[in-house]
Scaffold this active site. Structure first.
Site, PDB file in Angstrom:
ATOM      1  N   TYR A  80     -30.758  73.404  52.703  1.00  0.00           N
ATOM      2  CA  TYR A  80     -29.731  72.900  51.786  1.00  0.00           C
ATOM      3  C   TYR A  80     -30.402  71.977  50.774  1.00  0.00           C
ATOM      4  O   TYR A  80     -31.188  71.098  51.163  1.00  0.00           O
ATOM      5  CB  TYR A  80     -28.679  72.108  52.575  1.00  0.00           C
ATOM      6  CG  TYR A  80     -27.620  71.464  51.702  1.00  0.00           C
ATOM      7  CD1 TYR A  80     -26.401  72.096  51.465  1.00  0.00           C
ATOM      8  CD2 TYR A  80     -27.858  70.228  51.094  1.00  0.00           C
ATOM      9  CE1 TYR A  80     -25.443  71.511  50.651  1.00  0.00           C
ATOM     10  CE2 TYR A  80     -26.900  69.647  50.271  1.00  0.00           C
ATOM     11  CZ  TYR A  80     -25.703  70.298  50.060  1.00  0.00           C
ATOM     12  OH  TYR A  80     -24.760  69.726  49.241  1.00  0.00           O
ATOM     13  N   GLU A 132     -25.766  72.672  43.534  1.00  0.00           N
ATOM     14  CA  GLU A 132     -25.868  72.765  44.992  1.00  0.00           C
ATOM     15  C   GLU A 132     -26.356  74.146  45.393  1.00  0.00           C
ATOM     16  O   GLU A 132     -25.760  75.151  44.996  1.00  0.00           O
ATOM     17  CB  GLU A 132     -24.488  72.501  45.621  1.00  0.00           C
ATOM     18  CG  GLU A 132     -24.516  72.510  47.139  1.00  0.00           C
ATOM     19  CD  GLU A 132     -23.123  72.323  47.734  1.00  0.00           C
ATOM     20  OE1 GLU A 132     -22.218  73.139  47.440  1.00  0.00           O
ATOM     21  OE2 GLU A 132     -22.930  71.359  48.489  1.00  0.00           O
TER      22      GLU A 132
END
Ligand code: ADP
Ligand code: MG
Length: 393
Positions: free
Chosen positions: A112, A200
């Site tokens: 992530y 993101e």
């Protein structure tokens, strides 16, 4: 402003970042054509991805693997024109109008990475975690030690030592570490140059052949900076947005839908926030934030009124205006005009104060409209909450 995954990937690719090969399609045959093109480049298997402004698609069946051209077309047919319900869409789901068809890749590990604003630090930060592919809020709650941060002290760049430190914490070394650092720095550059509020990547993947790919991408752009980026502004998909919010934007009103049932019309963001607090304090829940602005015209007031009345959840309305540049008489004229036009289907509480307040009250009183007058905010909040409660029962 939110944009789709395929658009986010297109932007990031423009910054030299590695994304899977693929293209977007709006019909099952078009999806097949994309897959045919990929197959001609040697791609053996595909992934069909529903394009909606919400994440959590994987678990909801919106991300599907297809091993043949027929399967791509079949899956595209199952997704397109149907609503997809994910934990982020609400129970009504979102209509799938496009799918992204891309190469299926073999993943060794999912990470992530995000660039966003830390409001308390008033600086952009980079967040990274080796626990990729999962809901990051869940990781934060259950394994906070698996989330690492670096602050962009210079706003527009991540220093090489910071990128390296993040990579080391991800457990990387050698060429993988160096390439990870370049990717994170590329994400920071994209974030800065696009005036983004969020970039993101979940997941950023390491493939079995040790290449890196941005497998999912979410870019959120700052509405207030879109005037500097006409190319990015053109990516807006109004079909994904709340129709009342779109209407409000066109009328240059600041309007955000909330989940309560008391409609608010206020001038000035500070007063609007205070009004919402007062409603909450009096035991009610606001249906929206609506700031008509300091210098609203009677037309804008009328438009704001129409938007409030068009929301079926609204059980009562509180109009709280401090007349400064927007004089109370002009406001009253706007309300009366709109009320005659669209009708008033719910109780209304009006509190006016400021320039030409007597004239404003006179216009309202002589209009024959049915509304309750309040003289201070506490009284206004109590009254509107009580009236909404009566409507509900
Ligand atoms: P969402 O976050 O909305 O669930 P993602 O794009 O992150 O959607 O996809 C969910 C999961 O599906 C990923 O974590 C990854 O494991 C898998 N996936 C997505 N795209 C591909 C692809 N091109 N090849 C192989 N697996 C993929
Ligand atoms: Mg994802």
């Amino acid at each position: 402003m939110n944009i789709h995954e395929y658009q986010s990937k297109m932007i990031l690719k423009g910054f030299g970042l590695p994304v899977p090969r693929g293209d977007v399609a709006a019909s099952p045959p078009a999806a097949r054509t994309v897959a045919e093109r990929l197959a001609a480049e040697g791609v053996p298997a595909f992934v069909v991805k529903a394009q909606i402004h919400a994440g959590g698609r994987g678990k909801a069946g919106g991300i599907r693997r297809a091993d043949t051209l027929d399967a791509v077309e079949t899956i595209a047919r199952q997704l397109l024109g149907h609503r997809l319900v994910t934990p982020q869409t609400g129970p009504e789901g979102k209509l799938v109008r496009r799918v992204l068809v891309e190469e299926a890749v073999s993943i060794a590990a999912e990470y992530y990475v995000a660039v966003l604003i830390d409001r308390s630090l008033q600086k952009p930060i980079v967040i990274a975690s080796p626990a990729g592919g999962m809901d990051i809020e869940e990781v934060a709650a259950q394994r906070p030690e698996a989330i690492f941060r670096e602050v962009l002290w210079d706003l527009d760049r991540l220093h090489p030592y910071q990128a390296r430190r993040l990579g080391l914490r991800m457990g990387l070394q050698g060429p993988l570490l160096a390439e990870f650092g370049r990717i994170v720095q590329g994400l920071v550059e994209a974030f800065w140059r696009c005036d983004a509020m969020l970039v993101e990547i979940n997941p950023l993947v390491r493939l079995t052949d040790d290449r890196w790919l941005l497998l999912d991408a979410k870019v959120v752009l700052d509405d207030n900076a879109l005037y500097r980026h006409p190319d990015l502004a053109a990516l807006r998909d109004v079909g994904e947005e709340d129709p009342l919010e779109v209407e409000a934007t066109q009328a240059r009103l600041s309007y955000i839908r909330l989940d309560g049932d008391i409609g608010c019309m206020v001038n000035g963001a500070g007063l609007a926030m205070a009004t919402m607090d007062m409603i909450q304090w009096a035991g009610g829940r606001p249906a929206n934030f609506l700031d008509v602005g300091g210098g609203a015209s009677p037309e804008q007031v009328a438009q704001a009124f129409r938007i409030l009345m068009a929301d079926p959840r609204v059980k009562a309305v509180l109009i709280n205006i401090f007349g400064g540049i927007l004089r109370c008489d002009r406001l009253a004229t706007g309300i009366v005009t709109a009320a005659r036009e669209v009708g008033v289907r719910v109780p209304m509480v009006i509190r006016l104060e400021g320039t030409n307040v007597e004239e404003g009250r006179r216009i309202l009183a002589e209009s024959g409209l049915n509304f309750t007058v309040a003289y201070d905010m506490e009284e206004a909040a109590r009254k509107v909450v009580e009236l909404a409660g009566r409507q509900r029962s």
